[in-house]
Write an enzyme that holds these catalytic residues in place. Structure first.
Site, PDB file in Angstrom:
ATOM      1  N   CYS A   1       0.862  -1.187   0.000  1.00 30.38           N
ATOM      2  CA  CYS A   1       0.000   0.000   0.000  1.00 30.38           C
ATOM      3  C   CYS A   1       0.893   1.230   0.000  1.00 30.38           C
ATOM      4  O   CYS A   1       2.060   1.149  -0.408  1.00 30.38           O
ATOM      5  CB  CYS A   1      -0.987  -0.037   1.163  1.00 30.38           C
ATOM      6  SG  CYS A   1      -0.251  -0.025   2.813  1.00 30.38           S
TER       7      CYS A   1
ATOM      8  N   ARG B   1      -3.577  -0.638   5.299  1.00 29.72           N
ATOM      9  CA  ARG B   1      -4.167  -1.705   4.486  1.00 29.72           C
ATOM     10  C   ARG B   1      -3.271  -2.923   4.323  1.00 29.72           C
ATOM     11  O   ARG B   1      -3.705  -4.060   4.566  1.00 29.72           O
ATOM     12  CB  ARG B   1      -4.534  -1.153   3.091  1.00 29.72           C
ATOM     13  CG  ARG B   1      -5.667  -0.150   3.130  1.00 29.72           C
ATOM     14  CD  ARG B   1      -5.741   0.634   1.841  1.00 29.72           C
ATOM     15  NE  ARG B   1      -4.579   1.499   1.657  1.00 29.72           N
ATOM     16  CZ  ARG B   1      -4.340   2.231   0.586  1.00 29.72           C
ATOM     17  NH1 ARG B   1      -5.186   2.185  -0.427  1.00 29.72           N
ATOM     18  NH2 ARG B   1      -3.280   3.012   0.517  1.00 29.72           N
TER      19      ARG B   1
ATOM     20  N   ASP C   1      -8.758   3.442   1.184  1.00 25.22           N
ATOM     21  CA  ASP C   1      -7.759   3.881   2.156  1.00 25.22           C
ATOM     22  C   ASP C   1      -8.491   4.460   3.372  1.00 25.22           C
ATOM     23  O   ASP C   1      -9.185   5.461   3.249  1.00 25.22           O
ATOM     24  CB  ASP C   1      -6.887   4.948   1.485  1.00 25.22           C
ATOM     25  CG  ASP C   1      -5.774   5.429   2.374  1.00 25.22           C
ATOM     26  OD1 ASP C   1      -5.738   5.052   3.567  1.00 25.22           O
ATOM     27  OD2 ASP C   1      -4.921   6.189   1.881  1.00 25.22           O
TER      28      ASP C   1
END
Ligand code: 4NP
Length: 155
Positions: free
Chosen positions: A10, A16, A125
């Site tokens: 990420c 994440r 996100d």
């Protein structure tokens, strides 16, 4: 065949991808599937930090331990060393593909589509979101990791 090496990527490597790594490590172990998993970020801002406390908390509620995670940045060598490098979103996939060289052996792809998970293609996100956004990430990660395991089993 040796255990496939899978790297989740990420931006910051604090929300994440550490979550997906933790879920994948636990679910693969439960499934008896030998897979090496790791994660990193395309950005450098959080290198050396633990996962975001909001992500650690949401993951812990669902039974996933992210407490030992330390953020690191993607390096070109990762593309030689991993079999599969899966980006959480299209910006990060572009960042990964900038590092591809003649040595690179990794397959690179977007994580959610690779796992056969329904759209969106980009893993949302949660960084600027509320607590619910982090909880939603855990559910999405669990669903996508189920798809990942199915696909890895078929390889
Ligand atoms: P991640 O989330 O890429 O899922 O780890 C973010 C972490 C940090 C920032 C943005 C997204 N940041 O802007 O610092």
């Amino acid at each position: 065949m040796s255990a496939p090496r899978v790297l989740f990527v990420c931006l910051g490597n604090i929300c994440r991808s550490p979550l997906v790594e933790g879920v994948a490590r636990q679910r693969c172990a439960e499934a008896g599937l030998a897979v090496d998993v790791a994660s990193c970020g395309t950005g450098h801002w959080h290198v050396g930090e633990g996962a975001d406390p909001r992500m650690v908390r949401a993951a812990a509620v669902a039974g996933f331990d992210l407490s030992t995670h330390r953020a690191r940045q993607l390096r070109a060598a990762d593309l030689d060393e991993y079999d599969l490098v899966l980006a959480m979103d299209s910006d990060n996939l572009r960042g990964i593909r900038h590092l591809v060289t003649a040595h690179s052996r990794a397959e690179t792809a977007l994580f959610l589509p690779w796992t056969g998970t329904a759209p969106p293609q980009d893993f949302p996100d949660p960084y600027y979101g509320e607590a619910e956004a982090f909880t939603a990430c855990v559910g999405l990660a669990e669903q996508a990791v189920a798809g990942l395991i199915e696909r890895l089993r078929r390889r």
